[in-house]
Design a protein around this motif. Structure first.
Motif, PDB file in Angstrom:
ATOM      1  N   TRP A  12      -1.474  -3.130  23.359  1.00 56.55           N
ATOM      2  CA  TRP A  12      -0.090  -3.116  22.776  1.00 56.55           C
ATOM      3  C   TRP A  12      -0.026  -2.583  21.565  1.00 56.55           C
ATOM      4  O   TRP A  12      -0.345  -3.164  20.430  1.00 56.55           O
ATOM      5  CB  TRP A  12       0.346  -4.584  22.979  1.00 56.55           C
ATOM      6  CG  TRP A  12       0.636  -5.198  24.261  1.00 56.55           C
ATOM      7  CD1 TRP A  12       1.887  -5.152  25.058  1.00 56.55           C
ATOM      8  CD2 TRP A  12      -0.310  -6.078  24.960  1.00 56.55           C
ATOM      9  NE1 TRP A  12       1.572  -5.724  26.013  1.00 56.55           N
ATOM     10  CE2 TRP A  12       0.421  -6.435  26.235  1.00 56.55           C
ATOM     11  CE3 TRP A  12      -1.597  -6.654  24.584  1.00 56.55           C
ATOM     12  CZ2 TRP A  12      -0.150  -7.139  27.065  1.00 56.55           C
ATOM     13  CZ3 TRP A  12      -2.211  -7.145  25.824  1.00 56.55           C
ATOM     14  CH2 TRP A  12      -1.275  -7.555  26.965  1.00 56.55           C
ATOM     15  N   ARG A  13      -0.248  -1.262  21.452  1.00 54.98           N
ATOM     16  CA  ARG A  13       0.003  -0.347  20.324  1.00 54.98           C
ATOM     17  C   ARG A  13       0.516   0.913  20.479  1.00 54.98           C
ATOM     18  O   ARG A  13       0.642   1.331  21.630  1.00 54.98           O
ATOM     19  CB  ARG A  13      -1.730  -0.444  19.728  1.00 54.98           C
ATOM     20  CG  ARG A  13      -2.733  -0.074  20.836  1.00 54.98           C
ATOM     21  CD  ARG A  13      -4.142  -0.465  20.199  1.00 54.98           C
ATOM     22  NE  ARG A  13      -5.066  -0.584  21.196  1.00 54.98           N
ATOM     23  CZ  ARG A  13      -6.357  -0.295  21.037  1.00 54.98           C
ATOM     24  NH1 ARG A  13      -6.877  -0.790  19.818  1.00 54.98           N
ATOM     25  NH2 ARG A  13      -7.225  -0.406  21.924  1.00 54.98           N
ATOM     26  N   TRP A  14       0.533   1.739  19.629  1.00 56.34           N
ATOM     27  CA  TRP A  14       1.091   3.136  19.565  1.00 56.34           C
ATOM     28  C   TRP A  14       0.164   4.212  19.236  1.00 56.34           C
ATOM     29  O   TRP A  14      -0.597   4.085  18.213  1.00 56.34           O
ATOM     30  CB  TRP A  14       2.256   3.180  18.670  1.00 56.34           C
ATOM     31  CG  TRP A  14       3.376   2.089  19.074  1.00 56.34           C
ATOM     32  CD1 TRP A  14       3.881   1.059  18.459  1.00 56.34           C
ATOM     33  CD2 TRP A  14       4.483   2.400  20.162  1.00 56.34           C
ATOM     34  NE1 TRP A  14       4.893   0.337  19.202  1.00 56.34           N
ATOM     35  CE2 TRP A  14       5.283   1.473  20.076  1.00 56.34           C
ATOM     36  CE3 TRP A  14       4.748   3.613  20.814  1.00 56.34           C
ATOM     37  CZ2 TRP A  14       6.543   1.180  20.961  1.00 56.34           C
ATOM     38  CZ3 TRP A  14       5.950   3.560  21.779  1.00 56.34           C
ATOM     39  CH2 TRP A  14       6.806   2.411  21.700  1.00 56.34           C
ATOM     40  N   ASN A  17      -0.923   3.107  15.482  1.00 56.42           N
ATOM     41  CA  ASN A  17      -0.236   2.357  14.688  1.00 56.42           C
ATOM     42  C   ASN A  17      -0.015   2.895  13.367  1.00 56.42           C
ATOM     43  O   ASN A  17       0.282   2.109  12.416  1.00 56.42           O
ATOM     44  CB  ASN A  17      -0.941   0.927  14.534  1.00 56.42           C
ATOM     45  CG  ASN A  17      -1.049   0.229  15.948  1.00 56.42           C
ATOM     46  OD1 ASN A  17      -0.289   0.449  16.807  1.00 56.42           O
ATOM     47  ND2 ASN A  17      -1.937  -0.776  16.008  1.00 56.42           N
ATOM     48  N   ASP A  25       3.311  -8.067  18.849  1.00 60.98           N
ATOM     49  CA  ASP A  25       2.454  -7.089  18.176  1.00 60.98           C
ATOM     50  C   ASP A  25       2.592  -5.702  17.835  1.00 60.98           C
ATOM     51  O   ASP A  25       1.690  -4.996  17.285  1.00 60.98           O
ATOM     52  CB  ASP A  25       1.082  -7.565  18.571  1.00 60.98           C
ATOM     53  CG  ASP A  25       0.733  -9.070  18.244  1.00 60.98           C
ATOM     54  OD1 ASP A  25       0.963  -9.716  17.282  1.00 60.98           O
ATOM     55  OD2 ASP A  25       0.046  -9.458  19.302  1.00 60.98           O
ATOM     56  N   MET A  26       3.437  -5.152  18.829  1.00 62.12           N
ATOM     57  CA  MET A  26       3.525  -3.753  18.859  1.00 62.12           C
ATOM     58  C   MET A  26       4.407  -3.013  17.844  1.00 62.12           C
ATOM     59  O   MET A  26       5.678  -2.636  17.799  1.00 62.12           O
ATOM     60  CB  MET A  26       4.141  -3.327  20.067  1.00 62.12           C
ATOM     61  CG  MET A  26       3.144  -3.350  21.362  1.00 62.12           C
ATOM     62  SD  MET A  26       3.626  -2.593  22.734  1.00 62.12           S
ATOM     63  CE  MET A  26       3.662  -0.794  22.419  1.00 62.12           C
ATOM     64  N   PHE A  66       4.622  -0.859  13.988  1.00 64.40           N
ATOM     65  CA  PHE A  66       3.812  -0.102  13.160  1.00 64.40           C
ATOM     66  C   PHE A  66       4.688   0.415  11.733  1.00 64.40           C
ATOM     67  O   PHE A  66       5.732   0.058  11.778  1.00 64.40           O
ATOM     68  CB  PHE A  66       3.559   1.192  13.940  1.00 64.40           C
ATOM     69  CG  PHE A  66       4.574   1.868  14.445  1.00 64.40           C
ATOM     70  CD1 PHE A  66       5.393   3.081  13.697  1.00 64.40           C
ATOM     71  CD2 PHE A  66       5.393   1.801  15.791  1.00 64.40           C
ATOM     72  CE1 PHE A  66       6.724   3.504  14.334  1.00 64.40           C
ATOM     73  CE2 PHE A  66       6.505   2.128  16.030  1.00 64.40           C
ATOM     74  CZ  PHE A  66       7.112   3.264  15.504  1.00 64.40           C
ATOM     75  N   ARG A 121      -4.650  -6.390  21.168  1.00 66.86           N
ATOM     76  CA  ARG A 121      -3.517  -6.997  20.311  1.00 66.86           C
ATOM     77  C   ARG A 121      -3.915  -6.743  18.737  1.00 66.86           C
ATOM     78  O   ARG A 121      -3.390  -7.170  18.005  1.00 66.86           O
ATOM     79  CB  ARG A 121      -3.317  -8.369  20.509  1.00 66.86           C
ATOM     80  CG  ARG A 121      -2.854  -8.895  21.751  1.00 66.86           C
ATOM     81  CD  ARG A 121      -2.484 -10.320  22.048  1.00 66.86           C
ATOM     82  NE  ARG A 121      -1.549 -10.478  21.316  1.00 66.86           N
ATOM     83  CZ  ARG A 121      -0.657 -11.862  21.439  1.00 66.86           C
ATOM     84  NH1 ARG A 121      -1.362 -12.565  22.508  1.00 66.86           N
ATOM     85  NH2 ARG A 121       0.534 -12.244  20.864  1.00 66.86           N
ATOM     86  N   ASP A 122      -5.093  -5.532  18.889  1.00 64.45           N
ATOM     87  CA  ASP A 122      -5.350  -5.219  17.466  1.00 64.45           C
ATOM     88  C   ASP A 122      -4.390  -4.473  16.777  1.00 64.45           C
ATOM     89  O   ASP A 122      -3.806  -3.300  17.286  1.00 64.45           O
ATOM     90  CB  ASP A 122      -6.824  -4.535  17.560  1.00 64.45           C
ATOM     91  CG  ASP A 122      -7.141  -3.903  16.303  1.00 64.45           C
ATOM     92  OD1 ASP A 122      -6.608  -4.457  15.160  1.00 64.45           O
ATOM     93  OD2 ASP A 122      -8.117  -3.106  16.369  1.00 64.45           O
ATOM     94  N   ARG A 123      -3.898  -4.910  15.602  1.00 61.55           N
ATOM     95  CA  ARG A 123      -2.624  -4.189  14.844  1.00 61.55           C
ATOM     96  C   ARG A 123      -3.392  -3.289  13.844  1.00 61.55           C
ATOM     97  O   ARG A 123      -2.606  -2.651  13.136  1.00 61.55           O
ATOM     98  CB  ARG A 123      -1.833  -5.022  14.577  1.00 61.55           C
ATOM     99  CG  ARG A 123      -0.986  -5.877  15.235  1.00 61.55           C
ATOM    100  CD  ARG A 123       0.189  -6.723  14.799  1.00 61.55           C
ATOM    101  NE  ARG A 123       1.095  -6.019  13.896  1.00 61.55           N
ATOM    102  CZ  ARG A 123       2.034  -6.777  13.265  1.00 61.55           C
ATOM    103  NH1 ARG A 123       1.833  -7.933  13.182  1.00 61.55           N
ATOM    104  NH2 ARG A 123       2.829  -5.828  12.401  1.00 61.55           N
ATOM    105  N   GLU A 136      -4.722   0.094  11.922  1.00 65.96           N
ATOM    106  CA  GLU A 136      -4.440   1.463  12.029  1.00 65.96           C
ATOM    107  C   GLU A 136      -5.810   2.483  12.002  1.00 65.96           C
ATOM    108  O   GLU A 136      -6.638   2.060  11.228  1.00 65.96           O
ATOM    109  CB  GLU A 136      -3.628   1.814  10.599  1.00 65.96           C
ATOM    110  CG  GLU A 136      -2.221   1.158  10.358  1.00 65.96           C
ATOM    111  CD  GLU A 136      -1.644   1.435   9.223  1.00 65.96           C
ATOM    112  OE1 GLU A 136      -1.980   2.357   8.259  1.00 65.96           O
ATOM    113  OE2 GLU A 136      -0.506   1.159   9.157  1.00 65.96           O
TER     114      GLU A 136
END
Length: 281
Positions: free
Chosen positions: A118-120, A133, A199-200, A202, A240-242, A244
């Motif tokens: 769940w990240r960009w 992120n 959590d997504m 940024f 779920r690591d936010r 960068e």
């Protein structure tokens, strides 16, 4: 969320977001013009025709009035026409695939966006770098986003820059925006995509063109890893690591390979059954 990262659509920082706010306020104004007089008229009628008012006359034989019907139906018809006109004009003027007008000679910056669980992932094909992120864009330069998903359907949204658009597996969508002033703006997923959906988030860093060029050059010269099929396979795993991250280089054509599914898509969020469902089984 801190004020510096405000996601309010009423505080636009881009031309598309400003146009979206204008549509919202114009629609609100049209509805207020109708709603406020209607509420006032309802209060006056109820007060005038109260049981204790001997001056109020009532026509108990009243059945139909063409004039009353004309007024009653013309008002909502006009409201629909006004709102429909505002929305129709706005939807064409703010078509996500329509390039944003800027100063002559300024080319759009292309950013390829991949929605992960769940990240960009942001790929800059012209600069040959990628980030996770962290979205950095130049101020005053049109932005052309190409979006896809490595997993389930998602939605990319930076409220203060403009419109939301969906990212879907196996296809590419397009969104054109422009940051009008420097700042840090909250970005998010606007579509539920599993337990890590919240959590997504940024931060979009809008910086002057010179600062953007310097940042891109620093990333390209950094000792960070390169982004190819191997590292992408790691990124597409659920996390779920936010944090960068940056990649000093990105494999050419990686985004198109993801869209064409030459790189296998992620499995998507696991199906979770409730305790009740489990008991029924």
């Amino acid at each position: 969320m801190r004020a510096a990262h405000s996601a309010s659509v009423l505080r636009p920082a881009g031309v598309v977001a400003a146009a979206n706010r204008d549509i919202l306020l114009n629609a609100l104004a049209v509805m207020i013009v109708v709603a406020v007089p209607t509420i006032i008229a309802a209060i006056i009628v109820a007060w005038w025709f109260r049981a204790g008012n001997a001056k109020a006359t009532r026509n108990e034989g009243f059945v139909y009035s063409g004039r009353v019907e004309l007024v009653v139906w013309s008002i909502p018809l006009l409201v629909i026409l006004f709102l429909g006109g505002i929305i129709w004009i706005g939807s064409h003027r703010l078509d996500p695939s329509r390039p944003v007008q800027a100063s002559p000679g300024i080319r759009p910056l292309t950013v390829e966006v991949v929605s992960l669980d769940w990240r960009w992932l942001f790929i800059y094909p012209e600069q040959g770098i990628a980030t996770v992120n962290r979205l950095v864009v130049p101020v005053g330069r049109p932005l052309r986003f190409r979006l896809t998903s490595a997993s389930v359907m998602n939605a990319f949204f930076v409220p203060r820059l403009g419109s939301m658009i969906y990212a879907m597996n196996g296809m590419a969508t397009e969104l054109n925006l422009l940051a009008a002033k420097p700042g840090r703006y909250a970005g998010m997923s606007a579509h539920y995509s599993g337990e890590g959906f919240s959590d997504m988030r940024f931060i979009t860093h809008a910086v002057p063109q010179r600062a953007f060029d310097l940042w891109a050059e620093q990333v390209a010269r950094s000792a960070t890893p390169s982004l190819g099929a191997g590292n992408y396979a790691i990124l597409r795993r659920q996390s779920r690591d936010r944090g960068e991250y940056v990649f000093r280089s990105a494999q050419p054509g990686l985004f198109d390979a993801i869209v064409a599914q030459r790189l296998a898509p992620a499995g998507g969020p696991p199906a979770v059954r409730s305790a009740t469902d489990a008991e029924e089984k």
